[in-house]
Design an enzyme around this catalytic site. Structure first.
Site, PDB file in Angstrom:
ATOM      1  N   GLY A 114      59.687  34.619 108.968  1.00 43.24           N
ATOM      2  CA  GLY A 114      60.764  33.677 109.220  1.00 43.24           C
ATOM      3  C   GLY A 114      61.568  34.090 110.421  1.00 43.24           C
ATOM      4  N   GLY A 115      62.727  33.448 110.590  1.00 39.01           N
ATOM      5  CA  GLY A 115      63.554  33.747 111.740  1.00 39.01           C
ATOM      6  C   GLY A 115      64.244  35.094 111.663  1.00 39.01           C
ATOM      7  N   ASP A 140      74.025  35.034 102.589  1.00 40.18           N
ATOM      8  CA  ASP A 140      72.942  34.127 102.986  1.00 40.18           C
ATOM      9  C   ASP A 140      72.292  33.546 101.738  1.00 40.18           C
ATOM     10  OD1 ASP A 140      71.068  32.730 104.462  1.00 40.18           O
ATOM     11  OD2 ASP A 140      69.774  34.462 104.820  1.00 40.18           O
TER      12      ASP A 140
END
Length: 325
Positions: free
Chosen positions: A144-145, A257
């Site tokens: 992912g990022g 997050d």
């Protein structure tokens, strides 16, 4: 300049005390002609420990002016190919210039030539080699990022794990000591609703943490497949996540997050993952009572972040987590 000072300090830490003092005096005075600094033969004969990735990057920066991303790519390749030996790093960097893989533009700024791509080691190769002392990686589970997750075998503990390695763009500004301090707290969390952290570290310039392999879909996948969830199921999942968050908050660990992607739904209950990661990837701790320094990268999904996080303001971690929940 700052990069050169950082290099001198990182090398000095690896020396015996007398040689360390000599080297620091040399760097501070900026002169080699003063009587107490003339004889540097001892320094030339010292056997240095291999440089870490951050030190290799500082060495590259002291020689050539490159963009952050380019410097990181060059440093990763040189660290892998040289074994961290300073003299070999210098030789290989000179060779890249001679071979035309590093070129100057019209403004005198160094850039990677297109030919550099064909010859450099990949990020995955670098990670595998850095962690090979303990882990045997078996492939990429997800990318992912923020993180790349590898399936791996922990030879020391004899178990299958998932290795989570922050990607270059978010890890570049992170201080290894800060990362380790955060995960030291995360690793103490023992709760049935939290994915445990069984190992963490900063090895060969690679930040990582390890968790057991968890079987089950993420809450995001579950909602996409079965939407809408029943009211009873929704309340049960929310309550289990809230209890896991309460356990973490009581011990000074925050998520920052929280979103369905980071919640795993298993037959035995709901598991919360990636606790503490956003704090660990901050550049470093700010003054007492203030938020960590900004890395320049927004970690999280705007749909679930609190307004304070989106605005880049100082946040109280527990309240932001409750907003996201």
């Amino acid at each position: 300049d700052a990069e050169s000072r950082r290099l001198v300090l990182s090398v000095a830490r690896r020396l015996q005390r007398d040689a360390r003092v000599l080297m620091l005096l040399t760097a501070r005075s900026g002169e080699l002609g003063r009587s107490e600094l003339r004889d540097l033969r001892g320094l030339r004969q010292l056997r240095l420990k291999p440089l870490e990735l951050a030190d290799v990057e500082a060495l590259v920066a002291s020689m050539l002016s490159l963009s952050t991303d380019s410097r990181r790519l060059v440093a990763e390749r040189l660290a892998t190919e040289s074994g961290g030996v300073p003299s070999i790093i210098v030789e290989k960097l000179a060779a890249l210039v001679e071979q035309g893989q590093l070129v100057q533009d019209v403004n005198g700024v160094w850039q990677l030539a297109s030919s550099f791509d064909a010859g450099r080691s990949s990020r995955a190769d670098f990670v595998v080699r850095a962690l090979s002392g303990r882990y045997t990686t078996e492939g990429v589970v997800s990318k992912g990022g923020v993180l790349t997750t590898y399936a791996a075998f922990d030879a020391r503990a004899g178990r299958q794990v998932e290795l989570h390695v922050p990607n270059r763009r978010v890890a570049a500004a992170t201080e290894a000591d800060h990362f380790m301090r955060i995960f030291e707290r995360v690793a103490t969390l023992t709760h049935p609703g939290i994915v445990p952290v069984v190992d963490y570290g900063a090895t060969g310039g690679v930040l990582f943490f390890a968790t057991p392999r968890v079987e089950g879909p993420s809450l995001r996948d579950r909602v996409m497949r079965e939407r809408p969830l029943s009211l009873d199921e929704s309340v049960r999942i929310a309550a289990e996540v809230a209890r896991a968050l309460g356990h973490a908050h009581a011990r000074g660990v925050h998520h920052r997050d929280l979103r369905p992607k980071h919640i795993v739904v298993t037959p035995r209950g709901t598991l919360l993952g990636r606790l503490g990661l956003a704090d660990a990837l901050a550049a470093g701790s700010g003054p007492e009572g203030e938020a960590p320094d900004d890395t320049g990268v927004l970690i999280g999904s705007p749909a679930y972040l609190s307004p304070e996080q989106l605005a880049g303001e100082t946040t109280e971690g527990a309240r932001s987590d409750m907003y996201s929940l």
